[in-house]
Write a protein that holds these residues in place. Sequence first.
Motif, PDB file in Angstrom:
ATOM      1  N   UNK A  48      23.945 -34.269  -8.579  1.00  0.00           N
ATOM      2  CA  UNK A  48      23.893 -34.668  -7.172  1.00  0.00           C
ATOM      3  C   UNK A  48      25.259 -34.448  -6.520  1.00  0.00           C
ATOM      4  N   UNK A  49      26.317 -34.830  -7.220  1.00  0.00           N
ATOM      5  CA  UNK A  49      27.669 -34.620  -6.697  1.00  0.00           C
ATOM      6  C   UNK A  49      27.976 -33.129  -6.584  1.00  0.00           C
ATOM      7  N   UNK A  50      27.534 -32.351  -7.551  1.00  0.00           N
ATOM      8  CA  UNK A  50      27.780 -30.897  -7.519  1.00  0.00           C
ATOM      9  C   UNK A  50      27.047 -30.246  -6.352  1.00  0.00           C
ATOM     10  N   UNK A  51      25.803 -30.657  -6.110  1.00  0.00           N
ATOM     11  CA  UNK A  51      25.035 -30.126  -4.972  1.00  0.00           C
ATOM     12  C   UNK A  51      25.761 -30.443  -3.671  1.00  0.00           C
ATOM     13  N   UNK A  52      26.238 -31.664  -3.533  1.00  0.00           N
ATOM     14  CA  UNK A  52      26.962 -32.056  -2.314  1.00  0.00           C
ATOM     15  C   UNK A  52      28.229 -31.225  -2.150  1.00  0.00           C
ATOM     16  N   UNK A  75      23.683 -19.116  -3.831  1.00  0.00           N
ATOM     17  CA  UNK A  75      22.852 -18.903  -5.022  1.00  0.00           C
ATOM     18  C   UNK A  75      23.097 -20.002  -6.053  1.00  0.00           C
ATOM     19  N   UNK A  76      24.362 -20.358  -6.249  1.00  0.00           N
ATOM     20  CA  UNK A  76      24.686 -21.433  -7.193  1.00  0.00           C
ATOM     21  C   UNK A  76      24.130 -22.767  -6.702  1.00  0.00           C
ATOM     22  N   UNK A  77      24.202 -22.996  -5.402  1.00  0.00           N
ATOM     23  CA  UNK A  77      23.659 -24.219  -4.821  1.00  0.00           C
ATOM     24  C   UNK A  77      22.153 -24.304  -5.055  1.00  0.00           C
ATOM     25  N   UNK A  78      21.447 -23.229  -4.808  1.00  0.00           N
ATOM     26  CA  UNK A  78      19.995 -23.219  -4.998  1.00  0.00           C
ATOM     27  C   UNK A  78      19.630 -23.475  -6.465  1.00  0.00           C
ATOM     28  N   UNK A  79      20.338 -22.832  -7.382  1.00  0.00           N
ATOM     29  CA  UNK A  79      20.073 -23.027  -8.811  1.00  0.00           C
ATOM     30  C   UNK A  79      20.380 -24.458  -9.237  1.00  0.00           C
ATOM     31  N   UNK A  80      21.455 -25.021  -8.722  1.00  0.00           N
ATOM     32  CA  UNK A  80      21.834 -26.395  -9.072  1.00  0.00           C
ATOM     33  C   UNK A  80      20.830 -27.387  -8.508  1.00  0.00           C
ATOM     34  N   UNK A  81      20.345 -27.143  -7.292  1.00  0.00           N
ATOM     35  CA  UNK A  81      19.324 -28.018  -6.711  1.00  0.00           C
ATOM     36  C   UNK A  81      18.048 -27.994  -7.561  1.00  0.00           C
ATOM     37  N   UNK A  82      17.672 -26.828  -8.058  1.00  0.00           N
ATOM     38  CA  UNK A  82      16.487 -26.729  -8.913  1.00  0.00           C
ATOM     39  C   UNK A  82      16.708 -27.485 -10.224  1.00  0.00           C
ATOM     40  N   UNK A  83      17.881 -27.324 -10.814  1.00  0.00           N
ATOM     41  CA  UNK A  83      18.196 -28.040 -12.056  1.00  0.00           C
ATOM     42  C   UNK A  83      18.183 -29.547 -11.824  1.00  0.00           C
ATOM     43  N   UNK A  84      18.745 -29.965 -10.708  1.00  0.00           N
ATOM     44  CA  UNK A  84      18.758 -31.391 -10.368  1.00  0.00           C
ATOM     45  C   UNK A  84      17.339 -31.926 -10.241  1.00  0.00           C
ATOM     46  N   UNK A  85      16.469 -31.189  -9.583  1.00  0.00           N
ATOM     47  CA  UNK A  85      15.080 -31.619  -9.434  1.00  0.00           C
ATOM     48  C   UNK A  85      14.419 -31.780 -10.798  1.00  0.00           C
ATOM     49  N   UNK A  86      14.663 -30.847 -11.705  1.00  0.00           N
ATOM     50  CA  UNK A  86      14.050 -30.930 -13.032  1.00  0.00           C
ATOM     51  C   UNK A  86      14.536 -32.168 -13.787  1.00  0.00           C
ATOM     52  N   UNK A  87      15.836 -32.467 -13.690  1.00  0.00           N
ATOM     53  CA  UNK A  87      16.352 -33.662 -14.359  1.00  0.00           C
ATOM     54  C   UNK A  87      15.827 -34.929 -13.704  1.00  0.00           C
ATOM     55  N   UNK A  88      15.593 -34.888 -12.382  1.00  0.00           N
ATOM     56  CA  UNK A  88      15.001 -36.051 -11.710  1.00  0.00           C
ATOM     57  C   UNK A  88      13.583 -36.302 -12.197  1.00  0.00           C
ATOM     58  N   UNK A  89      12.851 -35.234 -12.477  1.00  0.00           N
ATOM     59  CA  UNK A  89      11.495 -35.367 -13.029  1.00  0.00           C
ATOM     60  C   UNK A  89      11.572 -36.031 -14.402  1.00  0.00           C
ATOM     61  N   UNK A  90      12.485 -35.559 -15.238  1.00  0.00           N
ATOM     62  CA  UNK A  90      12.635 -36.141 -16.578  1.00  0.00           C
ATOM     63  C   UNK A  90      13.007 -37.619 -16.458  1.00  0.00           C
ATOM     64  N   UNK A  91      13.959 -37.932 -15.588  1.00  0.00           N
ATOM     65  CA  UNK A  91      14.369 -39.330 -15.405  1.00  0.00           C
ATOM     66  C   UNK A  91      13.202 -40.183 -14.923  1.00  0.00           C
ATOM     67  N   UNK A  92      12.432 -39.667 -13.979  1.00  0.00           N
ATOM     68  CA  UNK A  92      11.282 -40.432 -13.472  1.00  0.00           C
ATOM     69  C   UNK A  92      10.278 -40.711 -14.584  1.00  0.00           C
ATOM     70  N   UNK A  93      10.024 -39.724 -15.416  1.00  0.00           N
ATOM     71  CA  UNK A  93       9.072 -39.914 -16.524  1.00  0.00           C
ATOM     72  C   UNK A  93       9.613 -40.908 -17.546  1.00  0.00           C
TER      73      UNK A  93
END
Length: 108
Positions: free
Chosen positions: A34-38, A64-82
């Motif tokens: 989240x900090x990296x995306x910001x 491009x790095x921002x988009x990839x990091x946002x996607x990675x962040x979303x995936x980790x948020x899914x794992x955390x939610x589960x």
Amino acid sequence: MYESTFELVDRFAAALPRSEELAQPVDSIVQQLTARVARLGRIAQRIEANSSNDTHEVLQSVRAELKATEAELLHWRVVLARLTGSEVPADPEPVPKGEWVAETPHDE
């Protein structure tokens, strides 16, 4: 069967048992990303504000790095939610059912 990366991550995460112990390091990863995306967003805005032909390539790289990091962040948020049993974030780019996301590898 073809799925989006989001669906694959969600299916993997859904198979994990709920665990606060596992959720702690995942939460740390989510906070770091989240900090990296910001930070990347701020960098992109500054480059864009001072844009010239020389900075165009750098801006593309940061975006491009921002988009990839946002996607990675979303995936980790899914794992955390589960892991915590909280609500899973929505897939921002859902793939219509029955459509192929990727082609199968071809033997050559």
